[in-house]
Design a protein around this motif. Structure first.
Motif: not given
Length: 160
Positions: A73-74, A77, A142, A146, A150
């Motif tokens: 998920d990260a 993103a 979460k 993330s 990033r």
């Protein structure tokens, strides 16, 4: 005459961008590093070993379950293409040879967690480091994880 040690690539933030030296707090321009974009085409994420839950469920990193869900998920993103990512566990049979082959082909190694970071450093493998996706505490949220991903891949500021 002074002897300088070679630059360390295990940190997420290049020394020239550190806050201590008055640079930006976020490495927003990774393309300044020659070839980094090419390296990011082939990412090898290195974990420790499968957890007891993963063994019991019969899942691996590639399945996107348990800690891998948080990581995937990260990465999505942050705009990282999961098709270009491979995953191994350092303390599993054959994984060290995979890391060596990956480095020889010019790929980038990403250490997941401090234990793996120390092991790769001990073996002299240049790598980026991220917090393990199954880490406990505030990073478990979460949004925080993330932000961390990033930041490591140069697309945002770390909140950690």
């Amino acid at each position: 005459m002074s002897l300088r040690s070679p630059p360390r690539f295990s940190r997420a933030r290049p020394a020239s961008r550190s806050k201590k030296r008055g640079g930006e707090s976020s490495p927003a321009h990774w393309e300044e590093w020659a070839g980094l974009l090419r390296l990011m085409e082939a990412l090898l994420f290195v974990g420790e070993r499968r957890s007891q839950a993963a063994v019991r469920m019969g899942v691996r990193w590639q399945d996107g379950r348990l800690a891998a869900k948080q990581l995937f998920d990260a990465l999505r993103a942050a705009g990282v293409d999961l098709k270009r990512c491979k995953f191994v566990n350092w303390w599993e049979r054959g994984s060290r040879q995979q890391v060596v082959k990956h480095v020889r082909r010019g790929g980038l190694v990403v250490a997941m967690g401090r234990k793996v970071e120390r092991a790769l450093k001990h073996k002299g493998v240049a790598h980026l480091s991220i917090i393990h996706p199954a880490a406990r505490g505030a990073i478990r949220k979460k949004e925080r994880y993330s932000e961390h991903i990033r930041y490591v891949f140069g697309e945002g500021k770390a909140g950690v």
